[in-house]
Design a protein around this motif. Structure first.
Motif, PDB file in Angstrom:
ATOM      1  N   ILE A  56     -12.616   6.253-111.052  1.00  0.00           N
ATOM      2  CA  ILE A  56     -13.755   7.030-111.542  1.00  0.00           C
ATOM      3  C   ILE A  56     -14.345   7.924-110.576  1.00  0.00           C
ATOM      4  N   HIS A  57     -14.597   7.235-109.542  1.00  0.00           N
ATOM      5  CA  HIS A  57     -15.263   8.057-108.263  1.00  0.00           C
ATOM      6  C   HIS A  57     -14.293   8.527-107.220  1.00  0.00           C
ATOM      7  N   ARG A  58     -13.132   8.541-107.660  1.00  0.00           N
ATOM      8  CA  ARG A  58     -12.278   9.117-106.686  1.00  0.00           C
ATOM      9  C   ARG A  58     -12.465   8.345-105.235  1.00  0.00           C
ATOM     10  N   ASN A  59     -12.622   7.027-105.122  1.00  0.00           N
ATOM     11  CA  ASN A  59     -12.778   6.218-103.882  1.00  0.00           C
ATOM     12  C   ASN A  59     -14.153   6.573-103.140  1.00  0.00           C
ATOM     13  N   LYS A  60     -14.831   7.314-103.787  1.00  0.00           N
ATOM     14  CA  LYS A  60     -16.088   7.696-102.986  1.00  0.00           C
ATOM     15  C   LYS A  60     -17.478   7.429-104.165  1.00  0.00           C
ATOM     16  N   LEU A  61     -17.709   6.161-103.845  1.00  0.00           N
ATOM     17  CA  LEU A  61     -18.899   5.503-104.703  1.00  0.00           C
ATOM     18  C   LEU A  61     -20.146   6.180-104.332  1.00  0.00           C
ATOM     19  N   PRO A  62     -20.864   6.462-105.520  1.00  0.00           N
ATOM     20  CA  PRO A  62     -22.234   7.008-105.282  1.00  0.00           C
ATOM     21  C   PRO A  62     -23.273   5.889-104.900  1.00  0.00           C
ATOM     22  N   ALA A  63     -24.334   6.349-104.151  1.00  0.00           N
ATOM     23  CA  ALA A  63     -25.056   5.255-103.582  1.00  0.00           C
ATOM     24  C   ALA A  63     -25.629   4.518-104.576  1.00  0.00           C
ATOM     25  N   ASP A  64     -25.793   4.699-105.950  1.00  0.00           N
ATOM     26  CA  ASP A  64     -26.426   3.782-106.854  1.00  0.00           C
ATOM     27  C   ASP A  64     -25.570   2.827-107.247  1.00  0.00           C
ATOM     28  N   VAL A  65     -24.299   2.876-107.104  1.00  0.00           N
ATOM     29  CA  VAL A  65     -23.031   2.024-107.513  1.00  0.00           C
ATOM     30  C   VAL A  65     -22.833   1.310-106.058  1.00  0.00           C
ATOM     31  N   LEU A  66     -22.708   1.920-104.914  1.00  0.00           N
ATOM     32  CA  LEU A  66     -22.370   1.342-103.868  1.00  0.00           C
ATOM     33  C   LEU A  66     -22.613   0.096-103.388  1.00  0.00           C
ATOM     34  N   GLY A  67     -23.855  -0.082-103.536  1.00  0.00           N
ATOM     35  CA  GLY A  67     -24.731  -1.648-102.974  1.00  0.00           C
ATOM     36  C   GLY A  67     -24.328  -2.814-103.963  1.00  0.00           C
ATOM     37  N   PRO A  68     -24.379  -2.647-105.387  1.00  0.00           N
ATOM     38  CA  PRO A  68     -24.052  -3.615-106.138  1.00  0.00           C
ATOM     39  C   PRO A  68     -22.349  -4.089-105.973  1.00  0.00           C
ATOM     40  N   PHE A  69     -21.723  -2.661-105.641  1.00  0.00           N
ATOM     41  CA  PHE A  69     -20.320  -2.853-105.623  1.00  0.00           C
ATOM     42  C   PHE A  69     -19.568  -3.890-104.294  1.00  0.00           C
ATOM     43  N   ILE A  70     -20.443  -3.431-103.389  1.00  0.00           N
ATOM     44  CA  ILE A  70     -20.264  -4.132-102.110  1.00  0.00           C
ATOM     45  C   ILE A  70     -20.724  -5.880-102.198  1.00  0.00           C
ATOM     46  N   GLU A  71     -21.956  -5.903-102.956  1.00  0.00           N
ATOM     47  CA  GLU A  71     -22.212  -7.372-103.011  1.00  0.00           C
ATOM     48  C   GLU A  71     -21.394  -8.045-104.146  1.00  0.00           C
ATOM     49  N   ALA A  72     -20.858  -7.667-104.989  1.00  0.00           N
ATOM     50  CA  ALA A  72     -20.074  -8.148-105.829  1.00  0.00           C
ATOM     51  C   ALA A  72     -18.612  -8.357-105.155  1.00  0.00           C
ATOM     52  N   GLN A  73     -18.316  -7.604-104.287  1.00  0.00           N
ATOM     53  CA  GLN A  73     -17.039  -7.885-103.720  1.00  0.00           C
ATOM     54  C   GLN A  73     -17.263  -9.194-102.467  1.00  0.00           C
ATOM     55  N   ARG A  74     -18.392  -9.168-102.098  1.00  0.00           N
ATOM     56  CA  ARG A  74     -18.828 -10.294-100.919  1.00  0.00           C
ATOM     57  C   ARG A  74     -18.885 -11.658-101.682  1.00  0.00           C
ATOM     58  N   GLN A  75     -19.297 -11.490-102.917  1.00  0.00           N
ATOM     59  CA  GLN A  75     -19.223 -12.878-103.766  1.00  0.00           C
ATOM     60  C   GLN A  75     -17.934 -13.477-103.953  1.00  0.00           C
ATOM     61  N   THR A  76     -16.860 -12.599-103.767  1.00  0.00           N
ATOM     62  CA  THR A  76     -15.466 -12.986-104.177  1.00  0.00           C
ATOM     63  C   THR A  76     -14.849 -13.938-103.010  1.00  0.00           C
ATOM     64  N   ILE A  77     -15.676 -13.805-101.776  1.00  0.00           N
ATOM     65  CA  ILE A  77     -14.846 -14.272-100.639  1.00  0.00           C
ATOM     66  C   ILE A  77     -14.861 -15.670-100.618  1.00  0.00           C
ATOM     67  N   LYS A  78     -13.882 -16.472-100.207  1.00  0.00           N
ATOM     68  CA  LYS A  78     -13.837 -17.747-100.287  1.00  0.00           C
ATOM     69  C   LYS A  78     -13.118 -18.196 -98.933  1.00  0.00           C
ATOM     70  N   TYR A  79     -13.899 -19.416 -98.328  1.00  0.00           N
ATOM     71  CA  TYR A  79     -13.619 -19.630 -96.768  1.00  0.00           C
ATOM     72  C   TYR A  79     -12.743 -20.725 -96.851  1.00  0.00           C
ATOM     73  N   PRO A  80     -11.785 -21.264 -95.711  1.00  0.00           N
ATOM     74  CA  PRO A  80     -11.227 -22.262 -95.650  1.00  0.00           C
ATOM     75  C   PRO A  80     -11.788 -23.544 -95.828  1.00  0.00           C
ATOM     76  N   ALA A  81     -10.940 -24.522 -96.300  1.00  0.00           N
ATOM     77  CA  ALA A  81     -11.883 -25.718 -96.692  1.00  0.00           C
ATOM     78  C   ALA A  81     -12.355 -26.438 -95.673  1.00  0.00           C
ATOM     79  N   ASP A  82     -11.790 -26.263 -94.549  1.00  0.00           N
ATOM     80  CA  ASP A  82     -12.378 -27.365 -93.320  1.00  0.00           C
ATOM     81  C   ASP A  82     -13.445 -26.299 -92.546  1.00  0.00           C
ATOM     82  N   GLY A  83     -13.720 -25.176 -92.899  1.00  0.00           N
ATOM     83  CA  GLY A  83     -14.756 -24.433 -92.629  1.00  0.00           C
ATOM     84  C   GLY A  83     -14.520 -23.490 -91.248  1.00  0.00           C
ATOM     85  N   LYS A  84     -13.324 -23.732 -90.700  1.00  0.00           N
ATOM     86  CA  LYS A  84     -12.767 -23.027 -89.441  1.00  0.00           C
ATOM     87  C   LYS A  84     -12.292 -21.691 -90.025  1.00  0.00           C
ATOM     88  N   LEU A  85     -12.700 -20.772 -89.276  1.00  0.00           N
ATOM     89  CA  LEU A  85     -12.464 -19.251 -89.440  1.00  0.00           C
ATOM     90  C   LEU A  85     -11.408 -18.835 -88.416  1.00  0.00           C
TER      91      LEU A  85
END
Length: 191
Positions: A56-85
């Protein structure tokens, strides 16, 4: 136009909940979506909510959408079971340099085994950043879900999309950062 930007998250929430119809899409937004044709409207309305925002935004998210979008993406990150990166750099080499696996070299310069592409930034000398916890975490998270840092970019979201398991991403992190890795001890192949 500002009104449309404010309506989009509501529309996407409604779509995500399977609720489509006039109560979630006002006439103006419906008109804009339909203006692209029925095929466009169908494809847009069937996208995942985050992808639809990028479209919808042609890959250029407006400021009012950007922060919540990034936070939602960060919430999806899962780490290795052993905790080693950082895992085994030799396994990371196989993932990074194989078309059917990570295929990283197709977009990035830096591999000592394959001539790199020019779609993404050069990763040559990436390991000079060191192996601090912060560098490991950043590198891991960008590979897992690059949209958590670079919204709507074309880079695969390897973990988010299920293309690589967390442990496999840790192997790629080791390949990029481990001072003993071929990535950091041999010169990159170039055109």
């Amino acid at each position: 136009m500002r009104r449309i930007y404010l309506l989009i998250p509501l529309v996407l929430l409604g779509l995500a909940l399977g609720q489509t119809g006039p109560s979630y899409i006002d006439a103006e937004l419906q008109r804009l979506i339909q203006a692209g044709g029925q095929s466009y409207a169908n494809s847009l309305l069937k996208q995942a909510p985050d992808q639809a925002l990028c479209s919808i935004h042609r890959n250029k998210l407006p400021a009012d959408v950007l922060g919540p979008f990034i936070e939602a993406q960060r919430q999806t990150i899962k780490y290795p079971a052993d905790g080693k990166l950082m895992g085994d750099w030799k396994q990371g080499d196989a993932i990074f340099n194989t078309l059917a696996r990570g295929n990283c070299f197709s977009c990035h310069v830096g591999s000592p085994r394959n001539i790199g592409g020019n779609v993404g930034p050069s990763l040559e000398k990436y390991g000079q950043r060191g192996t601090s916890e912060a560098v490991q975490k950043y590198t891991y998270e960008v590979i897992y879900n690059t949209w958590a840092y670079f919204p709507c970019t074309v880079m695969y979201r390897f973990g988010h999309g299920g293309l690589l398991k967390p442990e496999e991403i840790a192997h790629v992190v080791a390949y990029l950062l481990d001072p003993a890795s071929d990535f950091n001890t041999k010169p990159a192949l170039k055109r």
